[in-house]
Design an enzyme around this catalytic site. Structure first.
Site, short mmCIF file in Angstrom:
data_model
loop_
_atom_site.label_atom_id
_atom_site.label_comp_id
_atom_site.label_asym_id
_atom_site.label_seq_id
_atom_site.Cartn_x
_atom_site.Cartn_y
_atom_site.Cartn_z
NE ARG A 46 6.37 -6.24 -27.48
CZ ARG A 46 5.49 -7.18 -27.14
NH1 ARG A 46 5.86 -8.29 -26.52
NH2 ARG A 46 4.21 -7.01 -27.40
NE ARG A 89 7.55 1.57 -25.94
CZ ARG A 89 7.02 0.53 -26.57
NH1 ARG A 89 6.95 -0.65 -25.96
NH2 ARG A 89 6.57 0.65 -27.80
CD GLN A 194 6.69 -5.50 -31.84
OE1 GLN A 194 6.62 -5.53 -33.06
NE2 GLN A 194 6.82 -4.37 -31.16
CG ASP A 235 -0.02 -0.36 -26.41
OD1 ASP A 235 -0.33 -1.14 -27.34
OD2 ASP A 235 0.98 -0.51 -25.70
CG ASN A 245 -2.93 -2.75 -30.32
OD1 ASN A 245 -2.32 -2.93 -29.27
ND2 ASN A 245 -2.99 -3.68 -31.25
CE LYS A 246 3.81 -2.17 -31.71
NZ LYS A 246 4.72 -1.02 -31.42
O1 MRU Z 1 5.59 -1.72 -28.87
P1 MRU Z 1 5.05 -2.89 -28.11
O2 MRU Z 1 5.62 -4.19 -28.57
O3 MRU Z 1 5.14 -2.71 -26.61
O4 MRU Z 1 3.49 -2.88 -28.49
C1 MRU Z 1 2.65 -3.83 -27.92
C2 MRU Z 1 1.28 -3.77 -28.41
O5 MRU Z 1 0.90 -2.92 -29.20
C3 MRU Z 1 0.32 -4.72 -27.82
O6 MRU Z 1 -0.67 -5.05 -28.74
C4 MRU Z 1 -0.31 -4.08 -26.59
O7 MRU Z 1 0.65 -3.58 -25.74
C5 MRU Z 1 -1.17 -5.02 -25.87
S1 MRU Z 1 -0.20 -6.16 -24.93
C6 MRU Z 1 -1.29 -7.18 -24.16
#
Ligand code: MRU
Length: 342
Positions: A46, A89, A194, A235, A245-246
């Site tokens: 991820r 994804r 995470q 993202d 982003n997350k």
């Molecule tokens: O769902 P995930 O764990 O893949 O989400 C990750 C994030 O949102 C990170 O902040 C993003 O990918 C940046 S990683 C450098």
């Protein structure tokens, strides 16, 4: 760097299973592109840059296994593989950036055997490029972090997510390596934790003092003057600077603005999607409701309850103080800055 999130072994890919961290360091060797696709969907692999790298290796692996003498048939089957990886994804731009590069190589090259070899070379290049970018991002970003700062971050953006130094976490680790006295507040990052599981683990290893907080505590610490800046990854970034982003990032950005705290995004240019005018167009992944109703398999809500689970949110550009990329730091007007580097 320890604990590489993804490694190319010539005829297979080795990953660390991020769903088992920090308690078990389990490595998996995957020799079928379908298994890599499943690992991406299940978040064993991820983080936007690492999803792209793993996606590229999956295409290379799939291509090596195509047994065909017809170039048209080879390309047709390769298209099926790329489509399967693309369907894992939807939000992280880096996945599509990598797949587009792989497609370009497949269509440019000559005979099947040399195409296969070039696809491997391209995947390795994508990996090296993403890793290298994080070092530059960390250098640029560290200039924004002053000695004595307490930095709030969200999700995980370190080596596990990037196969390099990290983006937001790279900035923090670099500032710490420069001898600045840094403290970090890490959001646990519900639903999949995470921040709690991965960010604290990486910061502990890097020797950066970290305090874990629940996502709902962030506003309290900002209002009471405990946070000097917020920095997260991304993202997908639209042409006007709106950033996905997350889930939970938007809330942090609004709170940061309200409390006069700088809010930074750190991301490679492979995360920028100039084809999207605004964040309204960014596809937001909706994940299984059981990730909300359960924590690590244990139910926390009545059976049969409805749950929503968007994996990302969009922060409008006006809440973002600066975007740190490997090509430099961009500020408003983002349209101009993004247009100049992407
Ligand atoms: O769902 P995930 O764990 O893949 O989400 C990750 C994030 O949102 C990170 O902040 C993003 O990918 C940046 S990683 C450098």
């Amino acid at each position: 760097m320890n604990n590489l999130p993804v490694e190319w072994l010539g005829d297979r890919v080795r990953i660390i299973d991020q769903t088992r961290l920090p308690f078990d360091e389990i490595y998996l060797e995957l020799d079928d592109y379908r298994d890599i696709a499943s690992a991406i969907k299940e978040l064993k692999i991820r983080g936007a840059p690492v999803i792209g790298i793993a996606g590229a290796y999956a295409v290379a692996l799939g291509a090596l296994k195509i047994d065909s003498t017809s170039r048209d048939d080879f390309l047709e089957r390769l298209r099926g593989i790329i489509d399967a990886i693309a369907a894992t994804r939807p939000t992280a731009r880096n996945l599509f950036f990598a797949l587009e590069r792989m497609k370009k190589v497949a269509h440019a090259a000559g005979d099947i055997e040399s195409t296969k070899a070039l696809l491997v070379v391209e995947a390795v290049r994508i990996h090296a490029g993403e890793a290298e970018a994080t070092e530059q991002i960390s250098q640029f970003g560290a200039e924004l972090i002053q000695d004595g700062f307490t930095v709030l971050t969200h999700c995980n953006t370190g080596p596990l997510a990037t196969a390099g130094y990290g983006t937001a976490l790279g900035v923090i680790i670099m500032a710490n390596e420069q001898g600045k006295n840094i403290r970090v507040f890490a959001d646990e990052t519900r639903p999949l934790l995470q921040g709690a599981r991965l960010t604290t683990w990486e910061l502990q290893k890097a020797g950066v003092p970290v305090t874990i907080i629940t996502d709902s505590m962030a506003g309290h610490f900002m209002r009471t003057g405990k946070i000097d800046c917020v920095i997260t990854g991304a993202d997908r970034i639209a042409a006007n600077g709106d950033t996905a982003n997350k889930i939970g990032t938007y809330m942090l950005a609004v709170l940061a603005k309200e409390n006069g705290i700088p809010f930074y995004i750190a991301a490679p240019t492979s995360t920028i999607d100039p084809s999207l005018k605004t964040g309204e167009e960014i596809p937001i992944e909706e994940r299984n409701a059981n990730e909300v109703t359960h924590i690590q398999g244990a139910p926390i809500a009545p059976e049969g309850i409805t749950a929503a689970n968007p994996a990302f949110d969009v922060t409008p550009h006006q809440y973002i103080t600066a975007i740190i990329t490997e090509k430099g730091i961009i500020r408003e007007p983002y349209g101009e800055g993004i247009g100049g580097i992407s």
